[in-house]
Structures are given as structure tokens and as C-alpha cells.
Design an enzyme around this catalytic site. Structure first.
Site, PDB file in Angstrom:
ATOM      1  N   ASP A   1     -17.290 -23.218  62.866  1.00  0.00           N
ATOM      2  CA  ASP A   1     -17.222 -22.506  61.513  1.00  0.00           C
ATOM      3  C   ASP A   1     -16.827 -23.270  60.165  1.00  0.00           C
ATOM      4  OD1 ASP A   1     -16.018 -20.583  59.427  1.00  0.00           O
ATOM      5  OD2 ASP A   1     -17.360 -19.195  60.756  1.00  0.00           O
TER       6      ASP A   1
ATOM      7  N   VAL B   1     -19.198 -17.554  59.403  1.00  0.00           N
ATOM      8  CA  VAL B   1     -20.458 -18.337  60.209  1.00  0.00           C
ATOM      9  C   VAL B   1     -20.495 -18.006  61.711  1.00  0.00           C
ATOM     10  CG1 VAL B   1     -21.642 -20.435  60.543  1.00  0.00           C
ATOM     11  CG2 VAL B   1     -20.513 -19.899  58.534  1.00  0.00           C
ATOM     12  N   ASP B   2     -19.377 -18.012  62.423  1.00  0.00           N
ATOM     13  CA  ASP B   2     -19.120 -17.770  63.738  1.00  0.00           C
ATOM     14  C   ASP B   2     -19.731 -16.310  63.923  1.00  0.00           C
ATOM     15  OD1 ASP B   2     -18.580 -20.056  64.842  1.00  0.00           O
ATOM     16  OD2 ASP B   2     -16.255 -19.619  64.961  1.00  0.00           O
ATOM     17  N   LEU B   3     -19.224 -15.414  63.168  1.00  0.00           N
ATOM     18  CA  LEU B   3     -19.606 -14.022  63.292  1.00  0.00           C
ATOM     19  C   LEU B   3     -21.118 -13.661  62.839  1.00  0.00           C
ATOM     20  CD1 LEU B   3     -16.338 -12.110  61.567  1.00  0.00           C
ATOM     21  CD2 LEU B   3     -16.810 -13.014  63.968  1.00  0.00           C
TER      22      LEU B   3
END
Length: 413
Positions: A152, A180-182
Site C-alpha cells: 500500500d 490502496v489496499d482497501l
């Protein structure tokens, strides 16, 4: 028959109760994507590598004990865990037997790993022609960076996010959360469901190739369009200000901070009334969106001075009564204590033998009226025998044989 009566007569199930996903996942982005599916009723079967102690998320501090952590609980509720060493010679047959029983294979690995592990659609189509093979990776399954890992914070820097975040005289700054991960998790869940819809309609599965980098680029939104189309040069603004709409930012009050937003002309006119600055509304410099944007440097200090004269509670009441969009700037504990959270059952509780009561934020996916599941995250390999017996038709003796051969690692059956 009325629609309401029909609903009362029907026993409705969760939206994804007929979806089964085999997940080769770990840490954050991937487990977040399949969590969305599990919360909507999908059966998510998580493959954990016994040679590495399972998902690395099990060991993330703080609040970690043994193979359990609050981090892991957050990303893995409502899932099942199967212990399987994919490098073992007998693992391939197990994977293919599972593929026959599921709708999708989901992975969050490096972009070159799905081909290496033979979990692309090309590899699995003969086993299950309807299978959807969804890969979430740092850079995608093709291109010069397909073989690189991606995290991320790296993506926030690479995609330009950090250059947009923070105070003007401060360093490039990441978001307070791993967005970004989510976001990659959400995007991959959408891609998987789109592939599944087509597979059920047309009888043919596919690959879904999602990357964190492209997700982060896509979320540059209008800023990306401005830069690509007109060479716009973004700048960081004080007090988390919007790049084009003024006022739309944080303001300090006498005892805290609030967000004030005027994305419509009527809100601006009302704001001038309630802060008792009528001259601002009649000033030609601030008459419209373009003028307020052009003359931000002259306008914002006037607004700062007004908001510093009253407390946060006073301004929230005044602005809300006038219909001007506003919000308190909470810390996390204050956010979770907001009355709206309790009113909509925004916290779910599960009981864990080691961690005790675990309180988590409930899913925002409110689809239908059925009660959503809330089961603790699985122990490593907890469902190995159950899944292999129920879905693959293995006998307990065959499962024991796999365990004795080392394919299942050190899992207790």
C-alpha cells in the site's frame, strides 16, 4: 399478491449464499476483498500455508497472541481455513478437487504467481469451465513489473497520492489508512462478481486481473483527468482544503476542528449569513465558484477568523440549523461513539477463545434485510477436514493420509 406480502411469505437468503470462493490470500488487501463477499453470505475457504504458519496477518501486533491477532480477526471473520502446502506433490490434486466445487479462485500474490501456481483460467478451465480466477497483485499479471511485489505505502507514493497529501510545507504524506489496499480489495470483489455473473449467464469463466497500482491511479479521479488533459499541476493546500471548491475544508474553532463544505452556491450564501459576514456574499470576488477559487487566499483568512469565535458544539448547531454541510473532526474513539453508529448496529461482536470479546466495525454493505453473519475468524486449518470431506468427497482416512504425507502441514485433524 402484494410485494410486501410476497416478501413475508418467502424465506430470503443472504445475497451471496450460493457463492463459494477458494481464497489463496494473506495480509490485508486480498483478505479485505473476500471479507466483503463473506459478509454477504459467500462461503470463503481460505488456503493457509502451513510452512509459514499461515496468513502473516495472524502475527501482526499489537493485540496478538500465538496465532491470533485483532488484525487477523478484522480481515477474516466469517471465513473457513484449510491448511494446505501448495508446493507438496499431492496438493495439486486437492486444489483441482476444490476447484470443481467452487465458483471462483481468488488470490493476492505477485502478478507472476498465478501462472506459476497454475491457478489461472487457462490452467483450470478443463477442471471447471465456469471458474472465475481473480488475481489481485501489486502491478497486474502482465507488464515489466508483474514479477514485483507491491504494498500500500509503495503505491501511495508511486501513484502520486503522497504528493497530494499533507500541509504545503510538509513532506509527502501517506493517508492515515491503507486506502490502496482497501480499495484494491473492493475492486477485486467487484471484478470477481462481474466474472461470476457472466459465467453463470454464458457458462464460461475467465481471469480477473486487478492491480493495486492501477486501482491507486484510477482513484486520482478528476485530478488525474486534469493532469492528463490539461497539464494541471496539483498543489497541497492547508487544512485539508479541496483543490477547487472554496470553502470546503477544515477550520479551527475555539476548542477543536470542524469540516465545512459548500459544494453548492446556496450553501455559500447560507454560510455568509450564519457567520455574520454578509459582505462576503456581496463581494464580487467571491460571487461564484470560480471567483472563490481564484481568490482563496483572501477569503479563507476571513472564514478562519469567524470560526475561531465559537466552540465546535456551537458551530455544529448553527451550521446544521442553517443546512450548511458540516462535521466534527473526531478521533477514532469519538467516531465509533457517534449515535449514528449505534442506531444502525455499526459494531459487531464475536467471542474468541483466546482474544475474548472482539468488537469490529460492521460491514457497510446493507443489501436486503437479512441479518448478516458474524463469526470469529478461523483458527489456522480449522476447517481442513470438514471442507475436504464435504466438498471433495474425501473420506476421513484419505484426509489423514494427506496429513501423514505432509501435504496439510502440522494441522490438527
Amino acid at each position: 399478491m402484494s410485494r410486501r406480502f410476497a416478501r413475508e411469505e418467502l424465506k430470503l437468503s443472504l445475497p451471496l449464499s450460493d457463492v463459494r470462493v477458494l481464497a489463496i490470500e494473506q495480509y490485508g488487501a486480498g483478505p479485505w476483498g473476500t471479507l466483503q463477499l463473506a459478509d454477504l453470505g459467500a462461503e470463503v475457504i481460505k488456503i493457509e500455508d502451513p510452512s509459514s504458519g499461515g496468513d502473516v496477518g495472524r502475527y501482526v501486533p499489537p493485540f496478538q497472541e500465538g496465532e491470533d491477532s485483532l488484525f487477523f480477526e478484522t480481515f477474516n471473520r466469517n471465513k473457513k481455513s484449510v491448511s494446505l502446502d501448495l508446493r507438496h506433490p499431492e496438493a495439486r490434486g486437492v486444489v483441482e478437487d476444490l476447484v470443481r466445487a467452487v465458483d471462483a479462485v481468488y488470490s493476492n500474490l505477485r502478478g507472476d504467481h498465478p501462472k506459476r501456481l497454475r491457478i489461472t483460467y487457462e490452467d483450470l478451465a478443463e477442471v471447471n469451465p465456469r471458474i472465475v480466477c481473480c488475481s489481485l497483485s501489486g502491478f497486474g499479471m502482465t507488464g515489466p513489473r508483474a514479477g514485483e511485489g507491491g504494498y500500500d505505502y509503495m503505491m501511495q507514493g508511486l501513484a502520486g497520492w503522497m504528493s497530494l497529501t499533507g500541509e504545503p510545507d510538509g513532506p509527502p504524506t501517506k493517508s492515515g489508512l491503507s486506502l490502496v489496499d482497501l480499495s484494491g480489495g473492493y475492486v477485486s470483489a467487484i471484478a470477481l462478481l462481474a466474472g461470476l455473473w457472466r459465467a453463470r449467464r454464458d457458462g464460461v469463466g475467465c481471469d480477473a486481473d486487478v492491480s493495486l497500482f492501477e486501482t491507486a491511479l484510477h482513484e486520482l479521479m478528476y485530478v488525474g483527468t486534469w493532469v492528463a488533459s490539461r497539464g494541471f499541476e496539483p498543489e497541497r493546500l492547508s487544512e485539508s482544503a479541496h483543490p477547487s471548491i472554496v470553502p470546503f475544508q477544515n477550520f479551527a474553532t475555539a476548542d477543536g476542528w470542524i469540516v465545512v463544505a459548500c459544494p453548492k452556491q446556496k450553501f455559500w450564501e447560507r454560510l455568509c449569513e450564519v457567520i455574520e459576514r454578509p459582505a462576503l456574499a456581496s463581494d464580487p470576488r467571491f460571487a461564484d465558484f470560480a471567483g472563490r477559487h481564484e481568490n482563496r487566499a483572501a477569503l479563507v483568512p476571513e472564514l478562519r477568523g469567524a470560526f475561531e469565535t465559537r466552540t465546535t458544539e456551537e458551530w455544529l448547531a448553527i451550521l446544521s440549523a442553517a443546512g450548511v454541510p458540516n462535521a466534527r473532526v473526531n478521533d477514532v474513539a469519538e467516531a465509533l461513539a457517534e449515535p449514528q453508529v449505534a442506531a444502525r448496529d455499526g459494531i459487531v461482536e464475536t467471542e474468541h477463545p483466546r482474544l475474548g470479546t472482539v468488537r469490529q466495525v460492521a460491514t457497510p454493505l446493507r443489501v436486503g434485510e437479512e441479518e448478516k453473519p458474524a463469526r470469529r475468524a478461523p483458527f489456522r486449518g480449522e476447517h481442513t477436514e470438514q471442507v475436504l470431506v464435504d466438498l471433495c468427497g474425501y473420506t476421513p482416512e484419505r484426509v489423514r493420509g494427506l496429513a501423514d504425507a505432509g501435504a496439510l502441514g502440522d494441522v490438527e485433524l
